[in-house]
Design an enzyme around this catalytic site. Structure first.
Site, mmCIF file in Angstrom:
data_model
loop_
_atom_site.group_PDB
_atom_site.id
_atom_site.type_symbol
_atom_site.label_atom_id
_atom_site.label_comp_id
_atom_site.label_asym_id
_atom_site.label_seq_id
_atom_site.Cartn_x
_atom_site.Cartn_y
_atom_site.Cartn_z
ATOM 1 N N TRP A 11 0.813 -1.220 0.000
ATOM 2 C CA TRP A 11 0.000 0.000 0.000
ATOM 3 C C TRP A 11 0.848 1.272 0.000
ATOM 4 O O TRP A 11 0.289 2.381 0.029
ATOM 5 C CB TRP A 11 -0.949 0.000 1.201
ATOM 6 C CG TRP A 11 -2.173 -0.855 1.014
ATOM 7 C CD1 TRP A 11 -2.518 -1.552 -0.105
ATOM 8 C CD2 TRP A 11 -3.216 -1.075 1.972
ATOM 9 N NE1 TRP A 11 -3.714 -2.197 0.105
ATOM 10 C CE2 TRP A 11 -4.166 -1.923 1.365
ATOM 11 C CE3 TRP A 11 -3.433 -0.650 3.290
ATOM 12 C CZ2 TRP A 11 -5.326 -2.339 2.031
ATOM 13 C CZ3 TRP A 11 -4.585 -1.065 3.938
ATOM 14 C CH2 TRP A 11 -5.513 -1.899 3.314
ATOM 15 N N GLU A 98 11.910 1.037 -3.962
ATOM 16 C CA GLU A 98 11.776 2.434 -3.492
ATOM 17 C C GLU A 98 12.632 2.664 -2.255
ATOM 18 O O GLU A 98 13.121 3.777 -2.027
ATOM 19 C CB GLU A 98 10.286 2.758 -3.255
ATOM 20 C CG GLU A 98 9.548 2.898 -4.584
ATOM 21 C CD GLU A 98 8.058 2.601 -4.546
ATOM 22 O OE1 GLU A 98 7.464 2.533 -3.455
ATOM 23 O OE2 GLU A 98 7.484 2.424 -5.642
ATOM 24 N N GLU A 168 10.903 -7.721 -9.072
ATOM 25 C CA GLU A 168 10.228 -6.505 -9.496
ATOM 26 C C GLU A 168 11.161 -5.694 -10.390
ATOM 27 O O GLU A 168 12.000 -4.924 -9.887
ATOM 28 C CB GLU A 168 9.856 -5.665 -8.279
ATOM 29 C CG GLU A 168 8.916 -6.375 -7.325
ATOM 30 C CD GLU A 168 8.078 -5.382 -6.521
ATOM 31 O OE1 GLU A 168 6.858 -5.413 -6.683
ATOM 32 O OE2 GLU A 168 8.646 -4.564 -5.793
ATOM 33 N N GLY A 174 4.955 0.900 -10.984
ATOM 34 C CA GLY A 174 4.201 2.155 -11.005
ATOM 35 C C GLY A 174 4.227 2.870 -12.343
ATOM 36 O O GLY A 174 3.821 4.021 -12.449
ATOM 37 N N SER A 204 3.350 -3.195 -11.974
ATOM 38 C CA SER A 204 2.149 -2.864 -12.746
ATOM 39 C C SER A 204 1.241 -4.065 -13.012
ATOM 40 O O SER A 204 0.685 -4.199 -14.098
ATOM 41 C CB SER A 204 2.529 -2.151 -14.050
ATOM 42 O OG SER A 204 3.189 -0.921 -13.776
ATOM 43 N N GLY A 225 1.282 -3.127 -6.209
ATOM 44 C CA GLY A 225 1.260 -1.789 -5.615
ATOM 45 C C GLY A 225 -0.052 -1.088 -5.938
ATOM 46 O O GLY A 225 -1.071 -1.288 -5.275
ATOM 47 N N GLY A 226 -0.043 -0.272 -6.977
ATOM 48 C CA GLY A 226 -1.188 0.575 -7.325
ATOM 49 C C GLY A 226 -2.527 -0.152 -7.332
ATOM 50 O O GLY A 226 -3.507 0.316 -6.737
HETATM 51 C C1 PEP Z 1 5.267 -2.331 -5.849
HETATM 52 O O1 PEP Z 1 5.100 -1.312 -5.199
HETATM 53 O O2 PEP Z 1 5.928 -3.252 -5.379
HETATM 54 C C2 PEP Z 1 4.660 -2.420 -7.174
HETATM 55 C C3 PEP Z 1 4.869 -3.487 -7.894
HETATM 56 O O3 PEP Z 1 3.911 -1.341 -7.592
HETATM 57 P P1 PEP Z 1 2.943 -1.297 -8.895
HETATM 58 O O4 PEP Z 1 2.100 -2.533 -8.853
HETATM 59 O O5 PEP Z 1 2.151 -0.044 -8.709
HETATM 60 O O6 PEP Z 1 3.845 -1.267 -10.084
#
Ligand code: PEP
Length: 245
Positions: A11, A98, A168, A174, A204, A225-226
């Protein structure tokens, strides 16, 4: 290992306690038939007591987005493993891109955090992945090997059993640019050849692309994430995973 190890929600720095509670009140009944701990939510530290309280008795696990490697100390702004355990958290993300990008988290720090989590029985989701320039330079394999070697220094095969990896690719986080299922599969095979642990894909993931990703034989779940901020989207991703398990 189960076919779908985990669907995890990161989140990030979103939601108030009231918003988190409203999400869970509506979300938990939608996923009541999923296996225990097959879904994990990682909210900001200030939300942990609320989310843990609301999720208590459900099949959904709750963890931190980050922990410090020290047991306690003068580390302003950080969360200790003991604090996470005291409020009832069971999991933690470690080394999210991040954290690496904005908080200078290195493989050596990731390694220390991993040892701390394992020592205290907290289940770690260790995040690795290459940036766009590294992929374009053909260095993905080298980068992933370096990250894995650094993060897992001093971790035996026995110790590694509770660990889950999240692959990732940083260029996919994102950005709306999901790795193709083939790119994810190739990276997961490489990571599993180095470590015999489940590997989630992150970057994503949406209800629209989740099924194709989960159809890959070595994609064992997702870190979202999103799309995890919206309960219908996250529930749809969880359903897509369940249909492949
Ligand atoms: C994440 O924050 O680990 C991520 C994969 O973000 P998103 O799904 O928004 O790309």
């Amino acid at each position: 290992m189960p076919r779908t190890a985990m669907i995890a929600a990161n989140w990030k720095m979103y939601k108030t306690p009231a918003e988190a509670k409203a999400f869970l009140d509506a979300f938990l009944p939608l996923v009541a038939d999923h296996d225990r701990d097959a879904i994990a939510i990682f909210p900001s530290p200030v939300l942990l007591p609320t989310v843990i309280e609301v999720a208590k008795g459900s099949n959904v696990a709750v963890g931190a987005q980050n922990i410090h490697f020290a047991e306690e100390g003068a580390y302003t702004g950080e969360t200790s493993i003991g604090q996470l355990i005291a409020v009832g958290g069971t999991h933690t993300l470690i080394g999210h891109s991040e954290r690496r990008q904005y908080f200078a988290e290195t493989d050596a720090i990731v390694n220390k955090k991993l040892h701390t989590a394992l020592k205290h029985g907290i289940l770690p989701v260790v995040c690795i992945g290459e940036v766009l320039g590294e992929r374009e330079a053909g260095k993905t394999e080298e980068v992933l090997k370096t990250q894995v070697t650094g993060a897992f220094a001093g971790i035996t095969a026995e110790m590694a059993k509770p660990i889950v990896i999240a692959y990732e690719p940083v260029w996919a986080i994102g950005t709306g640019k999901t790795a193709t299922p083939a790119i994810a599969q190739e990276a997961h095979v490489l990571i599993k050849s180095l470590l015999g642990v489940p590997v989630l894909y992150g970057g994503s993931v949406t209800p629209g692309n989740a099924a194709d990703l989960f159809a890959q034989p070595d994609v064992d779940g997702a870190l979202v994430g999103g799309a995890s901020l919206d309960l219908e989207s996250f529930a749809a991703i969880c359903r897509a995973a369940a249909s492949h398990s």
